[in-house]
Design an enzyme around this catalytic site. Structure first.
Site, short mmCIF file in Angstrom:
data_model
loop_
_atom_site.label_atom_id
_atom_site.label_comp_id
_atom_site.label_asym_id
_atom_site.label_seq_id
_atom_site.Cartn_x
_atom_site.Cartn_y
_atom_site.Cartn_z
N THR A 87 0.79 -1.15 0.06
CA THR A 87 -0.02 -0.11 -0.10
C THR A 87 0.99 1.26 -0.12
O THR A 87 1.59 1.53 0.94
CB THR A 87 -0.75 0.04 1.26
OG1 THR A 87 -1.61 -1.14 1.24
CG2 THR A 87 -1.74 1.25 1.20
N LYS A 158 -7.80 1.43 -3.05
CA LYS A 158 -7.46 1.09 -1.74
C LYS A 158 -7.46 2.07 -0.59
O LYS A 158 -8.09 1.77 0.52
CB LYS A 158 -5.86 0.49 -1.91
CG LYS A 158 -5.32 0.18 -0.29
CD LYS A 158 -5.66 -1.04 0.21
CE LYS A 158 -5.06 -1.22 1.76
NZ LYS A 158 -5.31 -2.54 2.31
N LYS A 233 -1.70 4.76 8.78
CA LYS A 233 -0.86 5.05 7.62
C LYS A 233 -1.80 5.11 6.23
O LYS A 233 -1.56 6.29 5.32
CB LYS A 233 0.13 3.71 7.23
CG LYS A 233 0.60 3.62 6.00
CD LYS A 233 1.20 2.33 5.61
CE LYS A 233 1.44 2.33 4.10
NZ LYS A 233 2.08 1.06 3.60
P1 NAD Z 1 6.26 -5.81 7.16
O1 NAD Z 1 6.78 -4.67 7.81
O2 NAD Z 1 5.76 -7.24 7.99
O3 NAD Z 1 6.90 -6.64 5.73
C1 NAD Z 1 7.77 -5.62 4.96
C2 NAD Z 1 8.99 -6.21 4.51
O4 NAD Z 1 9.82 -5.51 3.67
C3 NAD Z 1 9.88 -6.41 6.04
O5 NAD Z 1 10.11 -7.59 6.13
C4 NAD Z 1 11.20 -5.55 5.61
O6 NAD Z 1 12.38 -6.06 6.06
C5 NAD Z 1 10.94 -5.64 4.04
N1 NAD Z 1 11.89 -4.71 3.59
C6 NAD Z 1 11.83 -3.17 3.88
N2 NAD Z 1 12.72 -2.66 3.01
C7 NAD Z 1 13.29 -3.44 2.16
C8 NAD Z 1 13.98 -3.45 1.23
N3 NAD Z 1 14.94 -2.19 0.86
N4 NAD Z 1 14.39 -4.41 0.27
C9 NAD Z 1 13.76 -5.77 0.72
N5 NAD Z 1 12.92 -5.80 1.57
C10 NAD Z 1 12.71 -4.73 2.47
O7 NAD Z 1 4.82 -5.22 6.36
P2 NAD Z 1 3.50 -6.05 6.06
O8 NAD Z 1 2.61 -6.21 7.12
O9 NAD Z 1 3.80 -7.34 5.56
O10 NAD Z 1 2.88 -4.97 5.07
C11 NAD Z 1 3.47 -4.85 3.71
C12 NAD Z 1 2.48 -3.98 2.88
O11 NAD Z 1 1.12 -4.31 2.81
C13 NAD Z 1 2.22 -2.60 3.27
O12 NAD Z 1 2.61 -1.55 2.50
C14 NAD Z 1 1.10 -2.51 4.35
O13 NAD Z 1 0.51 -1.26 4.28
C15 NAD Z 1 0.39 -3.53 3.32
N6 NAD Z 1 -0.75 -4.16 3.97
C16 NAD Z 1 -0.49 -4.76 5.25
C17 NAD Z 1 -1.64 -5.43 5.80
C18 NAD Z 1 -1.57 -6.16 7.25
O14 NAD Z 1 -2.58 -6.48 7.80
N7 NAD Z 1 -0.49 -6.27 7.47
C19 NAD Z 1 -3.00 -5.22 5.13
C20 NAD Z 1 -2.96 -4.90 3.85
C21 NAD Z 1 -1.93 -4.22 3.31
#
Ligand code: NAD
Length: 286
Positions: A87, A158, A233
């Site tokens: 997102t 979204k 966010k």
């Molecule tokens: P998260 O923080 O658990 O995962 C993100 C991952 O990206 C982390 O493991 C981090 O180490 C990795 N990362 C960061 N910078 C990086 C880079 N330069 N290269 C490689 N890896 C890198 O977050 P999440 O909960 O998995 O969410 C991911 C996305 O999905 C976000 O944009 C969030 O808004 C969206 N989202 C999350 C949810 C939820 O319920 N968690 C629901 C819908 C959407």
């Protein structure tokens, strides 16, 4: 299909695993060093995408997406498709598409449970050609994919959806807090509202009051679910977009301020976004 998957966090780890379990050859990379079942680990983003037919990213925000895109695009093979499921702000989605036209912005709804179970909903923006490549993968990771329009349309859908969700959750909680003070039984309030014109997903499917309606984070001490900071966010992204196109969103703006106070000024961090109910119950008018 050969897939390079960048960002194996709470969501991406499950999504990459589901693709691998479905028989795809998935190579992943995450700066935190985490990996996922069935996914080969690369030493860098560029290494993960080398030779891939499809590149998928699931990252925290638009700034990180842009940095990762800058790193991986030179390493991608010519006809590969770039699918970003994070997102992010609409401008970042469009910037990636400008650099790599065969791309799809495809944020999801359904949370960690949906990512694990392969029941996410994808909201996609991009060309017909790019969507056609992505659609079979959306089918593995989710239960529904809507092609919303050109690049950025997935992110637009979204943040509009989540602006409704945030504002609706607050007013649903306000109604319970008011009902309590008026001496109205919470179950009676649910019975009426859930079958009357006040019904909403936040009341009927995700009721913020403990012991009322279907199971929800309220029944589990407000453990997320969907964390208040993630709602903040998404609300901020909605306000950033509204400002960019000069759209009036007074309730979206107010909802953003309420979640900002809750997460950054109070004890909302790490709680489900429906924990607005105990917060409002404890507050007085004015
Ligand atoms: P998260 O923080 O658990 O995962 C993100 C991952 O990206 C982390 O493991 C981090 O180490 C990795 N990362 C960061 N910078 C990086 C880079 N330069 N290269 C490689 N890896 C890198 O977050 P999440 O909960 O998995 O969410 C991911 C996305 O999905 C976000 O944009 C969030 O808004 C969206 N989202 C999350 C949810 C939820 O319920 N968690 C629901 C819908 C959407």
């Amino acid at each position: 299909m050969k897939i390079g998957f960048i960002g194996l966090g709470n969501m991406g780890g499950h999504m990459a695993r589901n693709l691998a379990m479905a028989g795809h050859e998935v190579t992943g990379f995450d700066v935190a060093g985490v990996t996922a079942e069935g996914v080969a680990q690369a030493a860098s983003s560029a290494e993960a995408v080398a030779g891939a037919d499809v590149v998928i990213t699931m990252l925290p925000n638009g700034q990180i997406l842009r940095a990762v895109a800058t790193e991986v695009i030179p390493a991608m093979q010519a006809n590969a498709c770039f699918i970003d499921c994070s997102t992010v702000d609409v401008e970042s989605a469009r910037a990636v598409a400008a650099d790599w036209p065969l791309s799809v912005d495809a944020p999801v709804s359904g949370g960690i449970g949906g990512a694990d179970a392969g029941t996410l909903t994808f909201m996609a923006g991009g060309s017909e050609a790019a969507f056609a490549i992505a659609a079979p993968l959306f089918e593995i990771m989710g239960q529904k994919a809507v092609h919303c329009g050109e690049s950025g349309a997935g992110q637009a859908a979204k943040i509009c959806n989540n602006m409704i969700l945030g504002a609706t959750m607050i007013v649903t909680c306000e109604a319970f807090a008011l009902a309590d003070k008026l001496g109205l039984d919470r179950q009676k309030m649910f019975d009426v509202v859930s079958t009357s014109s006040g019904y909403a997903w936040t009341m009927n499917a995700y009721c913020p009051a403990k012991g009322i309606g279907p199971q929800s984070p309220a029944d589990n001490d407000y453990k997320p679910g969907f964390a208040a900071e993630l709602m903040l966010k998404d609300l901020r992204l909605s306000q950033q977009a509204a400002e960019a196109v000069d759209a009036a969103t007074p309730l979206g703006e107010h909802a953003t301020q309420e979640y900002a106070k809750f997460v950054e000024g109070e004890d909302g961090m790490g709680k489900d976004f429906s924990a607005m109910l105990p917060r409002l119950s404890a507050m007085k008018r004015g």
